[in-house]
Design a protein around this motif. Structure first.
Motif, short mmCIF file in Angstrom:
data_model
loop_
_atom_site.label_atom_id
_atom_site.label_comp_id
_atom_site.label_asym_id
_atom_site.label_seq_id
_atom_site.Cartn_x
_atom_site.Cartn_y
_atom_site.Cartn_z
N ASP A 1 12.12 46.67 73.63
CA ASP A 1 12.28 47.16 72.26
C ASP A 1 12.61 48.65 72.23
N TRP A 2 11.96 49.41 73.11
CA TRP A 2 12.21 50.85 73.16
C TRP A 2 13.67 51.14 73.47
N LEU A 3 14.25 50.40 74.39
CA LEU A 3 15.65 50.61 74.76
C LEU A 3 16.58 50.13 73.65
N ARG A 4 16.22 49.06 72.97
CA ARG A 4 17.04 48.59 71.84
C ARG A 4 17.07 49.65 70.73
N CYS A 5 15.92 50.24 70.46
CA CYS A 5 15.86 51.31 69.44
C CYS A 5 16.64 52.53 69.89
N LEU A 6 16.59 52.84 71.17
CA LEU A 6 17.35 53.97 71.71
C LEU A 6 18.84 53.79 71.42
N GLY A 7 19.35 52.60 71.66
CA GLY A 7 20.77 52.35 71.45
C GLY A 7 21.19 52.43 70.00
N HIS A 8 20.28 52.13 69.08
CA HIS A 8 20.62 52.09 67.66
C HIS A 8 20.18 53.33 66.89
N CYS A 9 19.67 54.35 67.56
CA CYS A 9 19.05 55.47 66.84
C CYS A 9 20.04 56.42 66.18
N ASN A 10 21.33 56.36 66.56
CA ASN A 10 22.40 57.15 65.94
C ASN A 10 22.28 58.66 66.15
N PHE A 11 21.57 59.08 67.17
CA PHE A 11 21.66 60.48 67.58
C PHE A 11 21.55 60.52 69.10
N GLU A 12 22.29 61.44 69.69
CA GLU A 12 22.36 61.47 71.15
C GLU A 12 21.20 62.26 71.73
N ILE A 13 20.36 61.56 72.46
CA ILE A 13 19.15 62.16 73.01
C ILE A 13 19.24 62.38 74.51
N ILE A 14 20.18 61.69 75.18
CA ILE A 14 20.32 61.78 76.63
C ILE A 14 21.34 62.86 76.96
N SER A 15 20.97 63.82 77.76
CA SER A 15 21.85 64.94 78.11
C SER A 15 22.93 64.50 79.09
N HIS A 16 24.13 65.02 78.89
CA HIS A 16 25.22 64.74 79.82
C HIS A 16 24.95 65.32 81.21
N GLN A 17 24.07 66.32 81.26
CA GLN A 17 23.75 66.94 82.55
C GLN A 17 23.02 65.97 83.48
N LEU A 18 22.29 65.02 82.88
CA LEU A 18 21.60 64.02 83.69
C LEU A 18 22.61 63.17 84.45
#
Length: 630
Positions: free
Chosen positions: A212-229
Motif C-alpha cells: 500500500d505504501w508503494l501504491r500511495c507513493l506512485g499516486h501522490c502527485n509530487f516527486e519525493i525521490i531525488s534524481h541524485q539517488l
C-alpha cells in the motif's frame, strides 16, 4: 447497462458498509468472553481488523502529506488542483480494504489447518520477495496491459483513469472486478510463502503495508525521490518506480504499466522515454518557486475543531460545509498541542489554490486561532505574521492579497491601513473586500423598504450601509449610545439626506420595523422586540441564533464563484461548495478587474455599485439571490 462486477455489491449501503466489519469484531469479542480454547480464528479476525486500520492510516497520511501544499507545491507533477467531482468519485476509495479483508478471512478458513504462523521468520521475507518479483510483478504487468484493451478499459479500467489528478486515494479507486484481481496478486506471495512453511505474522503485515505504501507513493502527485539517488545507483531506477514515472501512465496511458518495478516495462518495450528526463527535471526544479499566484486570500483558523477542516487533513470532511462532528472529538487534544506549537513558532502557509480565468488564486493561512485575535498581548505577533505574508506576496510578485475577517479587524490594524502606511511602496494591492460585502447586504434589501433598524451601526460596514441607504431615502434607525460617532457618520451624508439617519439607543425603538440589519450579536431577548414577519439581514460573526419562528434570517454575505473555476475541492468554513465569503469574492473581483488601488480602511460608499457591477460581470452570484430563485 453496467458491466458485470463493475460496481461494488455494497454500494447501496453507503456509510453503513462499515457494518460489514462487524462479524470480525463480534467473533473476537465472543471468543474472548467465552474463553474458547481455540483462539486461532478469533485472533486472525483481530489481525485483519488491525491491518485494515493500518492500511486506512497509510492512505490517509499519504493524502495529508501530498496535499500539504506549503511543503509540496514546488514538487507537484500535475499542477492542476483536485475538484469536487474527483473527491466525490473517490469517496469510497477504501472499498478494496473491506474486500481484501473478506478475501483474507476466506483464505484463512480454507487453510487454517495447514498454516501455523509464528511471529517472525526471516526466510519468509526472502520467499515473499522472490515470489513478488517472479509472479506478482509480471502478472500485474500482463493483466494491467490487458485492462488497457478497448473492452476491459471501457468497461472497467476507465474508472481509475477518470481521476485527472492522481492522489493516494486514487490508488484504491477502481472497479470491484479490478480489485478482485489485485487481491489475488497481493495474496499469491503471501499464500505461497505460508504454504512453503516460511510464513509469519510480521511478513504478512510488512508485505501488505509496504504494498500500500508503494501504491500511495506512485499516486501522490509530487516527486519525493531525488534524481541524485539514481545517479549514484543507476540500476535502482529499474527496481523502484517514482511518482513521476507513474503519473506518465495516467497522462499517456499506453506506457509505464509496471506495478512497482520499471524493469518490466523495459522488457515489455512499454517504457515511456520521458520517464527519467522528466523525473530529473522535476527533482532539480523542486527547490525553485513555482508559478506565482495572481491573487492570495489570507485566511485564519476559527477554532480548534474548524482547524481540522483543512483540506490536507480530512479531504472528504473539508469538501462539505463545516460543522462539529463526533469523530473530531478524539483529535482535540492533539490540536490543542499543535495550537501552542503554532503560537510559539509559526509561519503563514499555503492551504489551497484554484484557477479562475487562467489566473492562479491561492489561500494562505495565518496559523492563529480566532480567540487569539482578542488577546491584547497577541496583537503584535499576529500583525507581524500578516505583515510578513504581505511582504512575501509583494516579493513573489502577487498582484492582490485579500484579508479575511479577523486579519483586517479594525482594532488590530485599522482594516489593513497599518500595513499600507508602513510600506508605502508596496506593489501588491492590499484589499479587505468589505466593499463587496456591503454591496451583497444592500442588494438583498428590497427596493420598497422605507425603514431599517441597524445594529453595529458605527462599525466599518454599519457606517457605509447607513450612508448608502440614506441616499436611497431609506430611514435608518442606527442603534448606538455614542452620539459623537453617530453625528460624525451623519455629517458624511449629503445634507438633504441627513434627516434619514436617526440615532436610537434601545431595541424597543424598532418594534414596528420589519427589516433588521444585524452587525452586532443580539440575544434571543433582544430579537423579541422585532415585530412578526421581520427579516434579519446580518453581517455579524458568528451568525445570530435563529430564535424566532415567525421571522426569517439571512445568511452571512457570500458569493458563488463563476462556473469556470477549476481546482476547488474544499468548502470555505460553513459555506456551501463553490461559495466563498463576500470579502474573499471582493478580492477576486479586485484581481480580475486589475484595479491598482489599495482597498483598506473606511469603505468608499461611491464604489459599492461599481464593485457590485464588476462582480456580476465576472459571473459571481450572491448566494441569497440564488436561494430565492431556487
Amino acid at each position: 447497462m453496467e458491466s458485470s462486477l463493475s460496481t461494488w455489491p455494497w454500494d447501496y449501503l453507503g456509510s453503513f458498509k462499515y457494518l460489514l466489519y462487524g462479524p470480525f469484531i463480534a467473533k473476537w469479542f465472543y471468543s474472548r468472553s467465552q474463553e474458547e480454547n481455540n483462539m486461532k480464528e478469533a485472533t486472525w479476525c483481530l489481525h485483519i481488523l488491525i491491518i485494515c486500520l493500518l492500511r486506512c492510516a497509510i492512505h490517509s497520511v499519504w493524502n495529508t502529506f501530498s496535499n500539504m501544499l506549503f511543503l509540496t507545491r514546488n514538487r507537484r507533477i500535475i499542477k492542476e488542483g483536485v475538484d469536487f467531482k474527483q473527491v466525490d468519485n473517490e469517496w469510497d476509495w477504501d472499498n478494496f480494504i473491506l474486500l481484501q479483508a473478506m478475501i483474507g478471512s476466506l483464505g484463512f478458513y480454507m487453510l487454517q489447518d495447514q498454516i501455523n504462523l509464528p511471529l517472525w521468520d526471516f526466510r519468509g521475507f526472502l520467499a515473499i520477495i522472490v515470489l513478488h518479483i517472479t509472479i506478482s510483478e509480471p502478472l500485474y504487468y500482463f493483466l494491467h496491459k490487458c485492462f488497457h484493451g478497448n473492452y476491459l478499459f471501457n468497461n472497467y479500467h476507465s474508472l481509475h483513469h477518470s481521476s485527472p489528478v492522481p492522489q493516494p486515494f486514487t490508488a484504491g479507486h477502481a472497479t470491484f472486478f479490478e480489485h478482485i484481481i489485485l487481491g489475488g496478486i497481493i495474496g499469491i506471495p503471501i499464500l505461497g510463502s505460508c504454504l512453503l512453511g516460511y510464513g509469519s505474522l510480521t511478513m504478512i503485515y510488512g508485505y501488505v503495508l509496504i504494498f500500500d505504501w508503494l501504491r500511495c507513493l506512485g499516486h501522490c502527485n509530487f516527486e519525493i525521490i531525488s534524481h541524485q539517488l539514481f545517479e549514484a545507483i543507476p540500476f535502482l531506477k529499474y527496481l523502484i518506480y517514482t511518482p513521476t514515472y507513474h503519473s506518465l501512465h495516467h497522462t499517456e496511458k499506453e506506457t509505464n504499466y509496471c506495478l512497482f518495478m520499471p524493469i518490466f516495462d523495459v522488457l515489455g518495450n512499454t517504457l515511456n522515454p520521458k520517464s527519467w528526463e522528466m523525473h530529473t527535471k522535476l527533482s532539480i526544479e523542486s527547490g525553485k518557486n513555482g508559478r506565482v499566484p495572481d491573487f492570495v486570500f489570507l485566511a485564519h483558523v476559527v477554532d480548534m475543531t474548524s482547524a481540522m477542516h483543512a483540506p490536507f487533513l480530512f479531504r472528504s470532511f473539508a469538501s462539505t460545509p463545516f460543522c462539529t462532528r463526533l469523530f473530531l472529538l478524539p483529535f482535540l487534544p492533539l490540536v490543542f498541542v499543535f495550537m501552542f506549537v503554532m503560537w510559539a513558532y509559526s509561519k503563514v502557509f499555503l492551504a489551497t489554490f484554484y484557477n479562475l480565468r487562467g489566473r492562479l488564486h491561492q489561500t494562505w493561512v495565518v496559523p492563529r486561532f480566532g480567540f487569539q485575535y482578542f488577546l491584547p498581548f497577541a496583537a503584535e505577533g499576529i500583525n507581524n505574521q500578516i505583515e510578513q505574508a504581505i511582504l512575501r506576496a509583494d516579493k513573489l510578485g502577487v498582484k492582490v492579497i485579500s484579508l479575511a475577517a479577523l486579519n483586517k479587524n479594525e482594532a488590530l490594524n485599522g482594516g489593513g491601513t497599518l500595513f499600507v502606511n508602513k510600506h508605502p511602496n508596496l506593489k501588491v494591492r492590499v484589499v479587505h473586500g468589505n466593499t463587496l460585502t456591503a454591496a451583497v447586504i444592500l442588494k438583498e434589501i428590497p427596493q420598497n423598504v422605507s425603514e431599517v433598524f441597524l445594529t453595529g451601526a458605527t462599525s466599518k460596514l454599519g457606517r457605509v450601509i447607513a450612508l448608502y441607504l440614506c441616499r436611497r431615502q431609506v430611514r435608518v434607525l442606527m442603534l448606538t449610545t455614542s452620539t459623537e460617532r453617530f453625528q460624525k457618520i451623519q455629517k458624511e451624508a449629503p445634507v438633504e439626506h441627513q434627516k434619514y439617519l436617526v440615532q436610537v439607543t434601545k431595541y424597543q425603538a424598532a418594534k414596528n420595523c420589519k427589516a433588521w440589519i444585524v452587525g452586532k450579536w443580539i440575544t434571543p431577548r433582544e430579537q423579541s422586540y422585532a415585530p412578526k414577519g421581520t427579516h434579519f439581514h446580518q453581517f455579524v460573526v458568528p451568525p445570530i441564533l435563529a430564535f424566532r419562528r415567525d421571522c426569517t434570517y439571512g445568511d452571512l454575505a457570500a458569493m458563488r464563484l463563476p462556473e469556470d473555476v477549476q481546482g476547488v475541492s474544499s468548502c470555505e468554513y460553513t459555506m456551501e461548495r463553490g461559495v466563498v465569503h463576500a470579502c474573499h469574492a471582493g478580492g477576486v473581483v479586485h484581481s480580475l478587474e486589475g484595479w491598482t488601488h489599495h482597498e483598506v480602511g473606511a469603505i468608499d460608499v461611491n464604489r459599492i455599485d461599481l464593485v457590485w457591477d464588476a462582480a456580476m460581470k465576472h459571473g459571481l452570484k450572491p448566494v441569497s439571490f440564488l436561494k430565492k430563485t431556487d
